[in-house]
Write a protein that holds these residues in place. Structure first.
Motif: not given
Length: 165
Positions: A50-54
């Motif tokens: 859950h990195q970036g866009r998430f």
């Protein structure tokens, strides 16, 4: 004195609190079809995905994480690149006190900034407090998957809701 609620981006140091709150949701049988509580290795892997866009956000009151929300991949197909799935979990003793609304409001802004145009979620038809939150925040019911899963030996229906951003 007013207990100020702060919403911020989650960090790796928050995974213990996120895990504790998620496991409450599993134990309470009102928010997920998961029936087995998770451990720290599960949560660390989940957080790394859950990195970036998430994004993952946490809500804090007096320095204590009392809830979290995340944007999750909806589908691996590129046609759904602008659609995110949603998770929201609030610590038992803080449910119904505004943390969910604050998390969703912040998460909607982040979703737009990351080129999402729609958020979908899956909830249980009997989770009336969750549905109240989602409706208040502009989500609409799309339909119900009948007998979508099994929990504790019984079939469970799952309601689909969406919000266009």
């Amino acid at each position: 004195m007013i207990n100020t609620l702060t919403v911020r981006q989650a960090t790796p140091a928050d995974t213990g609190s996120i895990l504790r709150i998620y496991n409450q949701g599993i134990e309470d049988r009102i928010a997920t079809l998961e029936t087995e509580t998770k451990d720290s290795s599960y949560m660390e892997a989940w957080f790394n995905d859950h990195q970036g866009r998430f994004s993952v956000l946490v809500a804090e009151r007096e320095g204590k994480v009392i809830g979290w929300a995340s944007l999750n991949p909806y589908s691996h197909r590129c046609a759904y690149n602008g659609v995110a799935d949603l998770s929201v979990y609030i610590e038992r003793s803080f449910r119904g006190q505004g943390a969910g609304s604050s998390l969703l409001e912040s998460l909607h802004k982040i979703a737009k900034e990351n080129s999402f145009y729609k958020i979908v979620l899956f909830t249980f038809p009997f989770n009336e407090s969750g549905q109240g939150l989602y409706r208040k925040m502009g989500y609409r019911q799309v339909g119900v998957f009948e007998k979508q899963g099994i929990m504790d030996g019984a079939f469970i229906d799952v309601m689909i809701m969406e919000k266009l951003l």
